[in-house]
Design a protein around this motif. Structure first.
Motif, PDB file in Angstrom:
ATOM      1  N   ALA A 349       0.829  -1.204   0.000  1.00  0.00           N
ATOM      2  CA  ALA A 349       0.000   0.000   0.000  1.00  0.00           C
ATOM      3  C   ALA A 349       0.864   1.254   0.000  1.00  0.00           C
ATOM      4  O   ALA A 349       0.563   2.239  -0.679  1.00  0.00           O
ATOM      5  N   ALA A 350       1.950   1.226   0.780  1.00  0.00           N
ATOM      6  CA  ALA A 350       2.868   2.370   0.805  1.00  0.00           C
ATOM      7  C   ALA A 350       3.504   2.581  -0.565  1.00  0.00           C
ATOM      8  O   ALA A 350       3.622   3.717  -1.044  1.00  0.00           O
ATOM      9  N   ALA A 351       3.907   1.480  -1.211  1.00  0.00           N
ATOM     10  CA  ALA A 351       4.481   1.582  -2.558  1.00  0.00           C
ATOM     11  C   ALA A 351       3.452   2.116  -3.541  1.00  0.00           C
ATOM     12  O   ALA A 351       3.778   2.922  -4.428  1.00  0.00           O
ATOM     13  N   SER A 352       2.208   1.708  -3.401  1.00  0.00           N
ATOM     14  CA  SER A 352       1.152   2.162  -4.305  1.00  0.00           C
ATOM     15  C   SER A 352       0.889   3.653  -4.158  1.00  0.00           C
ATOM     16  O   SER A 352       0.754   4.377  -5.162  1.00  0.00           O
ATOM     17  N   LEU A 353       0.808   4.122  -2.932  1.00  0.00           N
ATOM     18  CA  LEU A 353       0.589   5.553  -2.714  1.00  0.00           C
ATOM     19  C   LEU A 353       1.737   6.370  -3.294  1.00  0.00           C
ATOM     20  O   LEU A 353       1.521   7.413  -3.928  1.00  0.00           O
ATOM     21  N   ALA A 354       2.971   5.898  -3.103  1.00  0.00           N
ATOM     22  CA  ALA A 354       4.127   6.599  -3.665  1.00  0.00           C
ATOM     23  C   ALA A 354       4.065   6.592  -5.191  1.00  0.00           C
ATOM     24  O   ALA A 354       4.375   7.602  -5.840  1.00  0.00           O
ATOM     25  N   THR A 355       3.670   5.481  -5.770  1.00  0.00           N
ATOM     26  CA  THR A 355       3.584   5.376  -7.228  1.00  0.00           C
ATOM     27  C   THR A 355       2.568   6.361  -7.793  1.00  0.00           C
ATOM     28  O   THR A 355       2.842   7.061  -8.783  1.00  0.00           O
ATOM     29  N   LEU A 356       1.397   6.444  -7.186  1.00  0.00           N
ATOM     30  CA  LEU A 356       0.386   7.393  -7.664  1.00  0.00           C
ATOM     31  C   LEU A 356       0.879   8.826  -7.523  1.00  0.00           C
ATOM     32  O   LEU A 356       0.635   9.670  -8.405  1.00  0.00           O
ATOM     33  N   ASP A 357       1.584   9.115  -6.424  1.00  0.00           N
ATOM     34  CA  ASP A 357       2.160  10.449  -6.239  1.00  0.00           C
ATOM     35  C   ASP A 357       3.147  10.779  -7.360  1.00  0.00           C
ATOM     36  O   ASP A 357       3.137  11.878  -7.919  1.00  0.00           O
ATOM     37  N   ILE A 358       4.017   9.828  -7.671  1.00  0.00           N
ATOM     38  CA  ILE A 358       5.043  10.044  -8.695  1.00  0.00           C
ATOM     39  C   ILE A 358       4.400  10.295 -10.052  1.00  0.00           C
ATOM     40  O   ILE A 358       4.809  11.200 -10.793  1.00  0.00           O
ATOM     41  N   ILE A 359       3.415   9.506 -10.405  1.00  0.00           N
ATOM     42  CA  ILE A 359       2.755   9.678 -11.697  1.00  0.00           C
ATOM     43  C   ILE A 359       2.168  11.076 -11.826  1.00  0.00           C
ATOM     44  O   ILE A 359       2.259  11.714 -12.880  1.00  0.00           O
ATOM     45  N   GLU A 360       1.603  11.581 -10.729  1.00  0.00           N
ATOM     46  CA  GLU A 360       1.037  12.927 -10.759  1.00  0.00           C
ATOM     47  C   GLU A 360       2.127  13.998 -10.775  1.00  0.00           C
ATOM     48  O   GLU A 360       2.103  14.914 -11.608  1.00  0.00           O
ATOM     49  N   LYS A 361       3.091  13.900  -9.856  1.00  0.00           N
ATOM     50  CA  LYS A 361       4.118  14.944  -9.721  1.00  0.00           C
ATOM     51  C   LYS A 361       5.009  15.045 -10.947  1.00  0.00           C
ATOM     52  O   LYS A 361       5.440  16.144 -11.323  1.00  0.00           O
ATOM     53  N   GLU A 362       5.297  13.917 -11.579  1.00  0.00           N
ATOM     54  CA  GLU A 362       6.198  13.922 -12.725  1.00  0.00           C
ATOM     55  C   GLU A 362       5.440  13.962 -14.058  1.00  0.00           C
ATOM     56  O   GLU A 362       6.036  13.789 -15.117  1.00  0.00           O
TER      57      GLU A 362
END
Length: 470
Positions: A349-362
């Motif tokens: 779940a932590a990896a998933s939240l980070a992944t969604l953040d990265i897709i948005e931020k980058e």
């Protein structure tokens, strides 16, 4: 002989003062080959693997040791350009520092406490996040799984439990997983179904909407989407009584079956037929979802809102994670009708939240559209020079070339495709096959134009080399 390189291309996003898709310097090259593929260390691992691990789906003799960005380094020190993303899993690239940080922090705090029996705040946050990006303004519920096939199993159970009807419709050529329920809807290759009869009952299939190989020998758009209308005009009148159908499960872009992109309007026509009869629409986004086609979900290209959405692969940032989004009114009304142990695991779940953040931020959805268009253009250039390429297709960074013996007859060139695949990895490019004679190109969403250029140069040389072996 090793390829000499003086510099290495970088996959990390450039400064935020400009779009992340613009290279900060002139094109660079990153493939480094120190040994043939497989090298001596890789050969030793492969021999041990074959002695102890069950036979599965091995595609190429690549023994990975580490990864960074769009690059994989093998045990012999070869640096390979990865256009497979670990089968569409590593959307934000390998070893992204924000994913690594999130995983390390979470595993040092708590890794598991069974989120289906107890409660995690992080699981709630992830569910809220997913609910916000899945199409549809209606209330939703989320169920976490560990893989794509488990997501398909859950979706099928939801549909049958709620509708209390026995039939689920799928497409010939579709892939939804290999566990027994999902397998009943998987029809992409005979080897996946052989010796497993009887399947879970109720799975029925119709031909897929494949304009390159139309099963009805019609032409789009004069066909008036006969491949959709036939569901109501023929199947509902003969073998599939609509009052007995719980759901239809469809990939918005067919994955394992050959990266087939349905014609414009097909999904909308199918959805209107299903809605007319109260049949649920299950959108299988396991391979196409989480940004792969330039939208969060590929169904967004088609303007259709599903009732149930399955996902996995890219959502976990490299960790085993899947999910099902369902209309809230389709939720189970009793405890225990469905559950699992590891779904929504805290580290995943932590990896998933980070992944969604990265897709948005980058801005990786934008990058997938931009670089996907560029990749399609480069593939079409190769098609203009190589008669063996019969078709180029895809959406965003979910693209493919289909190889044929003759463009007129469209006879699949299976052995030629396999030789191209081998010549590619021998030159440092990792690809995956799909369909009968197709290669798919699914790099991480962080890919940049110079990396696409390098991949296309290798593919070009591989096609020439494969032709010389005939």
């Amino acid at each position: 002989m090793a390829r000499s390189v003086t510099s290495v291309s970088q996959s990390a996003p450039p400064p935020t003062s400009r779009p992340p898709t613009e290279p900060s310097a002139a094109p660079k090259r990153g493939v480094v080959l120190k040994t043939p593929i497989p090298g001596p260390k890789a050969q030793a691992v492969i021999a041990r693997d074959q002695a102890i691990l069950m036979t599965t789906t091995k595609t190429a003799p690549i023994v990975a040791e580490s990864g960074e960005g769009v690059w994989i380094t093998d045990v012999d020190g070869n640096r390979l350009l990865d256009f497979s993303s670990g089968v569409a899993v590593n959307a934000v690239g390998y070893a992204h520092p924000e994913v690594v940080r999130a995983v390390r922090e979470q595993v040092g705090r708590l890794s598991h406490f069974a989120g289906t029996d107890y409660y995690y705040e992080k699981q709630v946050r992830l569910a809220e996040r997913i609910s916000g990006i899945v199409p549809g303004t209606f209330p939703k519920k989320i169920f976490f799984t560990n893989s794509g096939t488990e997501s398909a199993e859950a979706a099928l159970k939801i549909a049958r439990w709620q509708r209390q009807k026995p039939i689920v419709i799928g497409l010939l050529g579709a892939f939804h997983g290999r566990t027994m329920g999902a397998l009943s809807m998987t029809t992409s290759k005979p080897v996946q179904r052989a010796r497993y009869m009887p399947y879970v009952t109720g799975g029925h299939h119709i031909p897929a909407p494949n304009c390159y190989r139309c099963p009805y020998k019609l032409e789009y758009p004069s066909c008036d989407l006969y491949c959709a209308k036939i569901l109501k005009e023929l199947y509902f009148q003969t073998s599939m009584p609509p009052e007995d159908i719980a759901a239809m499960i469809v990939e918005p872009v067919m994955g394992e079956g050959g990266y087939i992109v349905p014609p414009k309007g097909w999904h909308a026509r199918i959805k209107s037929i299903l809605d007319e009869h109260g049949i649920l629409f299950i959108d299988d986004e396991v391979q196409a979802g989480i940004g792969r086609t330039g939208y969060w979900f590929a169904i967004e290209h088609h303007g259709v809102v599903p009732d149930i959405v399955t996902m996995a692969k890219a959502i976990g940032g490299g960790l085993p994670m899947g999910a099902v989004s369902l209309r809230a009114d389709l939720d189970f009304t009793v405890n225990g009708a469905h559950s699992n142990t590891f779904g929504g695991n805290l580290v995943a779940a932590a990896a998933s939240l980070a992944t969604l953040d990265i897709i948005e931020k980058e801005h990786l959805l934008d990058n997938a559209r931009k670089q996907g268009n560029y990749l399609l253009g480069r593939l079409r250039e190769l098609m203009s020079r190589h008669e063996e390429i019969g078709d180029v297709r895809g959406l965003g960074l979910m693209t493919a070339t289909e190889f044929v013996k003759d463009r007129g007859t469209k006879e699949p060139a299976v052995k030629f495709r396999d030789r191209v695949l081998e010549e590619c990895y021998q030159r440092g490019l990792i690809l995956l096959p799909c369909g009968t004679s197709t290669l798919r190109y699914i790099p991480p969403l962080i890919v940049r134009a110079e990396e696409i250029d390098e991949a296309m140069e290798i593919l070009d040389a591989a096609i020439v080399a494969a032709r010389s072996r005939e």
